[in-house]
Design an enzyme around this catalytic site. Structure first.
Site, PDB file in Angstrom:
ATOM      1  N   HIS A  85      20.429  -1.011  -5.009  1.00  0.00           N
ATOM      2  CA  HIS A  85      19.939   0.114  -5.799  1.00  0.00           C
ATOM      3  C   HIS A  85      19.064  -0.408  -6.930  1.00  0.00           C
ATOM      4  O   HIS A  85      18.020   0.158  -7.216  1.00  0.00           O
ATOM      5  CB  HIS A  85      21.087   0.949  -6.354  1.00  0.00           C
ATOM      6  CG  HIS A  85      20.634   2.216  -7.009  1.00  0.00           C
ATOM      7  ND1 HIS A  85      21.472   3.257  -7.304  1.00  0.00           N
ATOM      8  CD2 HIS A  85      19.408   2.628  -7.437  1.00  0.00           C
ATOM      9  CE1 HIS A  85      20.797   4.248  -7.875  1.00  0.00           C
ATOM     10  NE2 HIS A  85      19.535   3.875  -7.967  1.00  0.00           N
ATOM     11  N   GLN A 110      24.706  -0.269  -3.059  1.00  0.00           N
ATOM     12  CA  GLN A 110      25.039   1.094  -2.654  1.00  0.00           C
ATOM     13  C   GLN A 110      25.422   1.137  -1.169  1.00  0.00           C
ATOM     14  O   GLN A 110      24.759   0.520  -0.335  1.00  0.00           O
ATOM     15  CB  GLN A 110      23.812   1.966  -2.923  1.00  0.00           C
ATOM     16  CG  GLN A 110      23.949   3.427  -2.630  1.00  0.00           C
ATOM     17  CD  GLN A 110      22.645   4.150  -2.955  1.00  0.00           C
ATOM     18  OE1 GLN A 110      21.798   4.325  -2.083  1.00  0.00           O
ATOM     19  NE2 GLN A 110      22.464   4.540  -4.203  1.00  0.00           N
ATOM     20  N   HIS A 126       9.806   3.114  -8.788  1.00  0.00           N
ATOM     21  CA  HIS A 126      10.673   3.695  -9.813  1.00  0.00           C
ATOM     22  C   HIS A 126      11.540   2.616 -10.461  1.00  0.00           C
ATOM     23  O   HIS A 126      11.665   2.565 -11.701  1.00  0.00           O
ATOM     24  CB  HIS A 126      11.561   4.770  -9.194  1.00  0.00           C
ATOM     25  CG  HIS A 126      12.684   5.204 -10.075  1.00  0.00           C
ATOM     26  ND1 HIS A 126      12.524   6.110 -11.112  1.00  0.00           N
ATOM     27  CD2 HIS A 126      13.999   4.857 -10.082  1.00  0.00           C
ATOM     28  CE1 HIS A 126      13.682   6.291 -11.722  1.00  0.00           C
ATOM     29  NE2 HIS A 126      14.591   5.544 -11.118  1.00  0.00           N
ATOM     30  N   GLU A 127      12.127   1.755  -9.644  1.00  0.00           N
ATOM     31  CA  GLU A 127      13.035   0.739 -10.179  1.00  0.00           C
ATOM     32  C   GLU A 127      12.295  -0.276 -11.050  1.00  0.00           C
ATOM     33  O   GLU A 127      12.798  -0.701 -12.090  1.00  0.00           O
ATOM     34  CB  GLU A 127      13.768   0.037  -9.033  1.00  0.00           C
ATOM     35  CG  GLU A 127      14.768   0.921  -8.319  1.00  0.00           C
ATOM     36  CD  GLU A 127      15.892   1.403  -9.232  1.00  0.00           C
ATOM     37  OE1 GLU A 127      16.460   0.583  -9.967  1.00  0.00           O
ATOM     38  OE2 GLU A 127      16.192   2.613  -9.215  1.00  0.00           O
ATOM     39  N   LYS A 156      11.027   1.654 -14.412  1.00  0.00           N
ATOM     40  CA  LYS A 156      12.109   2.023 -15.328  1.00  0.00           C
ATOM     41  C   LYS A 156      12.914   0.825 -15.804  1.00  0.00           C
ATOM     42  O   LYS A 156      13.211   0.704 -16.995  1.00  0.00           O
ATOM     43  CB  LYS A 156      13.052   3.029 -14.662  1.00  0.00           C
ATOM     44  CG  LYS A 156      14.178   3.488 -15.581  1.00  0.00           C
ATOM     45  CD  LYS A 156      15.041   4.563 -14.940  1.00  0.00           C
ATOM     46  CE  LYS A 156      16.150   5.002 -15.900  1.00  0.00           C
ATOM     47  NZ  LYS A 156      17.001   6.069 -15.312  1.00  0.00           N
ATOM     48  N   HIS A 157      13.263  -0.077 -14.893  1.00  0.00           N
ATOM     49  CA  HIS A 157      14.184  -1.177 -15.228  1.00  0.00           C
ATOM     50  C   HIS A 157      13.493  -2.541 -15.259  1.00  0.00           C
ATOM     51  O   HIS A 157      13.723  -3.333 -16.171  1.00  0.00           O
ATOM     52  CB  HIS A 157      15.334  -1.213 -14.218  1.00  0.00           C
ATOM     53  CG  HIS A 157      16.130   0.053 -14.157  1.00  0.00           C
ATOM     54  ND1 HIS A 157      16.961   0.460 -15.178  1.00  0.00           N
ATOM     55  CD2 HIS A 157      16.220   1.007 -13.184  1.00  0.00           C
ATOM     56  CE1 HIS A 157      17.545   1.601 -14.845  1.00  0.00           C
ATOM     57  NE2 HIS A 157      17.102   1.963 -13.657  1.00  0.00           N
TER      58      HIS A 157
END
Length: 248
Positions: free
Chosen positions: A59, A32, A112-113, A116-117
């Site tokens: 990101h 990003q 979060h990353e 979630k991923h």
């Protein structure tokens, strides 16, 4: 109770599909540009530990399927644990900064990353390995260098989308996918670059599929300026630093 052959076939199909969805086929490695993140109507806030450098930031590394869908939030029993990546924090702060508002230290961004991923790739890498792989890829893929070598610099000028892709392909060997966003005036600008990585997270590959939305609906896009840490004050700092932003 007897199970008919057709019912048994359906059962096997469901088991197969369930198993397939538990894995993934490849990764999108997403970088990003901070200038585009900040130069929007909602703006950005710099991390509490300081302004990020004038370079693309991470990101995330996102598992995907070849059919364009993707897994998410795969293991609630393996949440983010900062103690597992303590030795990487200094490098993560430089290479993976959050620009969300209000200002944070980026830990919630990494959380979060991973949740979630990252949890969807834990069959291949644990939490420490996931963040280390991101840093390794960032070190290998020198986006800004590839672009500047082709005369494409973050100076608020407009550049051909085709030329941007060509410059990046010359550096990584594969065609990237470019995501644009819009500034407050509605101008399309270079926002994120997607590079495809194999299942192991180590080999750059041709993208099996590209994202189906968020592209650039124009052939020429702006590359916003951004003066990062150790540089002079950017006009964006005073204009956008106190405005709100939503983390993806």
């Amino acid at each position: 109770m007897r199970i008919t052959s057709s019912a048994f076939g359906i059962l096997l199909l469901l088991v197969f599909l369930s198993s397939a969805q538990a894995g993934y086929d490849f990764f999108y490695f997403v970088l990003q540009w901070p200038g585009s993140n900040c130069d929007t109507s909602s703006g950005c806030c710099y991390p509490s530990y300081g302004k990020p450098p004038s370079n693309f930031g991470i990101h995330g590394l996102w598992p995907n399927y070849n059919n364009s869908s993707y897994p998410a939030n795969c293991d609630p029993n393996n949440p983010f644990n900062i103690s597992q990546i303590q030795d990487l924090v200094t490098s993560l702060r430089t290479n993976w900064p959050s620009l969300a508002c209000p200002s944070i230290d980026s830990t919630s961004y990494w959380q979060h990353e991973w949740n979630k991923h990252g949890t969807c790739s834990e069959s291949v890498m644990n939490q420490h390995a996931y963040f280390q792989v991101n840093l390794n890829l960032k070190s290998r893929i020198k986006l800004l260098q590839y672009l500047q070598s082709a005369g494409i610099t973050p100076n608020n000028e407009f550049y051909s989308l085709t030329n941007i892709k060509t410059a990046i392909k010359a550096g990584v060997g594969h065609t990237p996918w470019i995501q644009c966003n819009k500034n407050a005036a509605g101008t399309y600008q270079l926002y994120q670059v997607y590079i495809c990585i194999d299942h192991s997270g180590t080999v750059l590959i041709d993208c099996p599929v590209y994202p189906t939305r968020g592209g650039c609906s124009t052939s020429s896009i702006q590359f916003p300026s951004f003066v990062g840490q150790h540089g002079k004050t950017s006009p964006l700092e005073t204009t956008f630093n106190e405005k709100g932003s939503i983390e993806k």
